[in-house]
Design a protein around this motif. Structure first.
Motif, PDB file in Angstrom:
ATOM      1  N   ILE A  45     -10.290  40.484 -54.312  1.00 28.37           N
ATOM      2  CA  ILE A  45     -10.710  39.441 -55.256  1.00 28.37           C
ATOM      3  C   ILE A  45     -10.372  38.056 -54.717  1.00 28.37           C
ATOM      4  O   ILE A  45     -11.175  37.112 -54.805  1.00 28.37           O
ATOM      5  CB  ILE A  45     -10.035  39.674 -56.622  1.00 28.37           C
ATOM      6  CG1 ILE A  45     -10.673  40.873 -57.317  1.00 28.37           C
ATOM      7  CG2 ILE A  45     -10.169  38.442 -57.512  1.00 28.37           C
ATOM      8  CD1 ILE A  45      -9.997  41.243 -58.613  1.00 28.37           C
ATOM      9  N   GLY A  46      -9.178  37.906 -54.133  1.00 29.00           N
ATOM     10  CA  GLY A  46      -8.800  36.616 -53.573  1.00 29.00           C
ATOM     11  C   GLY A  46      -9.674  36.203 -52.399  1.00 29.00           C
ATOM     12  O   GLY A  46     -10.082  35.044 -52.288  1.00 29.00           O
ATOM     13  N   ILE A  47      -9.998  37.139 -51.507  1.00 23.97           N
ATOM     14  CA  ILE A  47     -10.829  36.821 -50.347  1.00 23.97           C
ATOM     15  C   ILE A  47     -12.258  36.499 -50.785  1.00 23.97           C
ATOM     16  O   ILE A  47     -12.924  35.627 -50.203  1.00 23.97           O
ATOM     17  CB  ILE A  47     -10.803  37.996 -49.352  1.00 23.97           C
ATOM     18  CG1 ILE A  47      -9.382  38.156 -48.783  1.00 23.97           C
ATOM     19  CG2 ILE A  47     -11.805  37.786 -48.230  1.00 23.97           C
ATOM     20  CD1 ILE A  47      -9.240  39.331 -47.846  1.00 23.97           C
ATOM     21  N   ARG A  48     -12.751  37.159 -51.826  1.00 21.28           N
ATOM     22  CA  ARG A  48     -14.124  36.928 -52.270  1.00 21.28           C
ATOM     23  C   ARG A  48     -14.272  35.620 -53.049  1.00 21.28           C
ATOM     24  O   ARG A  48     -15.220  34.857 -52.837  1.00 21.28           O
ATOM     25  CB  ARG A  48     -14.586  38.094 -53.140  1.00 21.28           C
ATOM     26  CG  ARG A  48     -16.055  38.024 -53.543  1.00 21.28           C
ATOM     27  CD  ARG A  48     -16.391  39.092 -54.551  1.00 21.28           C
ATOM     28  NE  ARG A  48     -15.675  38.865 -55.809  1.00 21.28           N
ATOM     29  CZ  ARG A  48     -15.819  39.633 -56.887  1.00 21.28           C
ATOM     30  NH1 ARG A  48     -16.602  40.700 -56.838  1.00 21.28           N
ATOM     31  NH2 ARG A  48     -15.154  39.361 -57.990  1.00 21.28           N
ATOM     32  N   ASN A  49     -13.315  35.337 -53.930  1.00 17.32           N
ATOM     33  CA  ASN A  49     -13.452  34.167 -54.811  1.00 17.32           C
ATOM     34  C   ASN A  49     -12.957  32.875 -54.167  1.00 17.32           C
ATOM     35  O   ASN A  49     -13.578  31.826 -54.325  1.00 17.32           O
ATOM     36  CB  ASN A  49     -12.706  34.411 -56.119  1.00 17.32           C
ATOM     37  CG  ASN A  49     -13.325  35.545 -56.930  1.00 17.32           C
ATOM     38  OD1 ASN A  49     -14.485  35.894 -56.734  1.00 17.32           O
ATOM     39  ND2 ASN A  49     -12.556  36.113 -57.837  1.00 17.32           N
ATOM     40  N   GLN A  50     -11.816  32.944 -53.493  1.00 20.02           N
ATOM     41  CA  GLN A  50     -11.235  31.737 -52.895  1.00 20.02           C
ATOM     42  C   GLN A  50     -10.654  32.087 -51.522  1.00 20.02           C
ATOM     43  O   GLN A  50      -9.440  32.205 -51.374  1.00 20.02           O
ATOM     44  CB  GLN A  50     -10.162  31.153 -53.817  1.00 20.02           C
ATOM     45  CG  GLN A  50      -9.236  32.175 -54.456  1.00 20.02           C
ATOM     46  CD  GLN A  50      -8.294  31.550 -55.450  1.00 20.02           C
ATOM     47  OE1 GLN A  50      -8.461  30.416 -55.868  1.00 20.02           O
ATOM     48  NE2 GLN A  50      -7.276  32.303 -55.833  1.00 20.02           N
ATOM     49  N   PRO A  51     -11.488  32.271 -50.524  1.00 15.21           N
ATOM     50  CA  PRO A  51     -10.998  32.712 -49.208  1.00 15.21           C
ATOM     51  C   PRO A  51     -10.047  31.721 -48.556  1.00 15.21           C
ATOM     52  O   PRO A  51      -9.100  32.125 -47.880  1.00 15.21           O
ATOM     53  CB  PRO A  51     -12.285  32.885 -48.398  1.00 15.21           C
ATOM     54  CG  PRO A  51     -13.311  32.056 -49.101  1.00 15.21           C
ATOM     55  CD  PRO A  51     -12.944  32.095 -50.551  1.00 15.21           C
ATOM     56  N   THR A  52     -10.274  30.426 -48.750  1.00 16.91           N
ATOM     57  CA  THR A  52      -9.407  29.435 -48.109  1.00 16.91           C
ATOM     58  C   THR A  52      -7.985  29.517 -48.649  1.00 16.91           C
ATOM     59  O   THR A  52      -7.006  29.520 -47.884  1.00 16.91           O
ATOM     60  CB  THR A  52      -9.966  28.024 -48.337  1.00 16.91           C
ATOM     61  OG1 THR A  52     -11.310  27.957 -47.857  1.00 16.91           O
ATOM     62  CG2 THR A  52      -9.108  26.997 -47.613  1.00 16.91           C
ATOM     63  N   ILE A  53      -7.858  29.597 -49.975  1.00 21.12           N
ATOM     64  CA  ILE A  53      -6.527  29.682 -50.577  1.00 21.12           C
ATOM     65  C   ILE A  53      -5.865  31.013 -50.241  1.00 21.12           C
ATOM     66  O   ILE A  53      -4.655  31.084 -49.979  1.00 21.12           O
ATOM     67  CB  ILE A  53      -6.628  29.486 -52.100  1.00 21.12           C
ATOM     68  CG1 ILE A  53      -7.193  28.098 -52.412  1.00 21.12           C
ATOM     69  CG2 ILE A  53      -5.276  29.670 -52.762  1.00 21.12           C
ATOM     70  CD1 ILE A  53      -7.376  27.835 -53.899  1.00 21.12           C
TER      71      ILE A  53
END
Length: 227
Positions: A116-124
């Motif tokens: 979920i983190g890589i898909r929604n906000q990869p930079t963060i």
């Protein structure tokens, strides 16, 4: 004697059927279900209050995107608590003392938070691998360390739950065996040992509830970093 202490952690079989499946399904049968009455009974009212307070406390730090996990995390909390508590009854089996079962819970849920983190906000999500203000010579070392710590998270979830429950059950069995051996020899010491066993059982009940809460709480913290 040493092997017999660990027999309680072996998955029981009956007529070639693994009883761990029955142990996993039993908590859902014991939980009360809502009725069509206007006023619920005391047990259902207490359960609803506990679930509401737990869900509110668990999801208050999360953003609105993480609130979609409310049903999953609350159900997991109730499920793990029921399994841990039922395992304290005589002639029962605690499925959560099996590392394979705990890793089966930990790895998919942890992996879901990472995806979920890589898909929604990869930079963060990738920014967590390198703290801000890191000196240039330390960048490769810190990236390796943070990557290792990221992949250790599901292992820590499963091992923590397994180790705490296994240690508590072993200690209870050791003290119970000592009380039975001392009863005909030194009744006074045996009574003191039984009192200690009662206090340890209460502590193990608290540990069973706390470890289920810690498991779900850490999952919510991992989710908070990625939503």
């Amino acid at each position: 004697m040493t092997m017999s202490l660990f027999n309680q952690f072996m998955s029981p079989w009956f007529l070639g059927i693994p009883l761990i499946a029955l142990a996993l399904a039993l908590p859902w049968i014991l939980l009360p279900t809502p009725s069509i009455r206007w006023a619920n009974n005391r047990m259902l009212t207490l359960q609803n209050w506990f679930v509401n307070r737990f869900t509110h406390q668990l999801l208050s730090p999360l953003s609105l995107g993480g609130h979609k996990w409310a049903l999953l995390l609350t159900s997991l909390m109730l499920f793990l608590t029921s399994l841990n508590m039922l395992g304290l009854l005589p002639y029962t089996f605690t499925p959560t003392t099996q590392l394979s079962l705990n890793m089966g819970f930990a790895i998919p849920l942890w992996l879901a938070t990472v995806i979920i983190g890589i898909r929604n906000q990869p930079t963060i999500a990738l920014g967590h691998l390198l703290p801000e203000g890191t000196p240039t010579p330390l960048i490769p070392i810190l990236i390796i360390i943070e990557t290792i710590s990221l992949f250790i998270r599901p292992l820590a979830l499963g091992v923590r739950l397994t180790a705490n429950l296994t240690a508590g059950h072993l200690l209870i069995q050791l003290i119970a065996t000592a009380a039975l051996v001392l009863l005909p020899l030194m009744p006074t010491v045996a009574i003191f040992t039984l009192g200690l066993l009662f206090l340890l059982t209460l502590l193990e009940v608290a540990v069973a509830m706390i470890q289920a809460y810690v498991f779900v709480l850490l999952l919510s913290l991992y989710l908070q970093e990625n939503v």
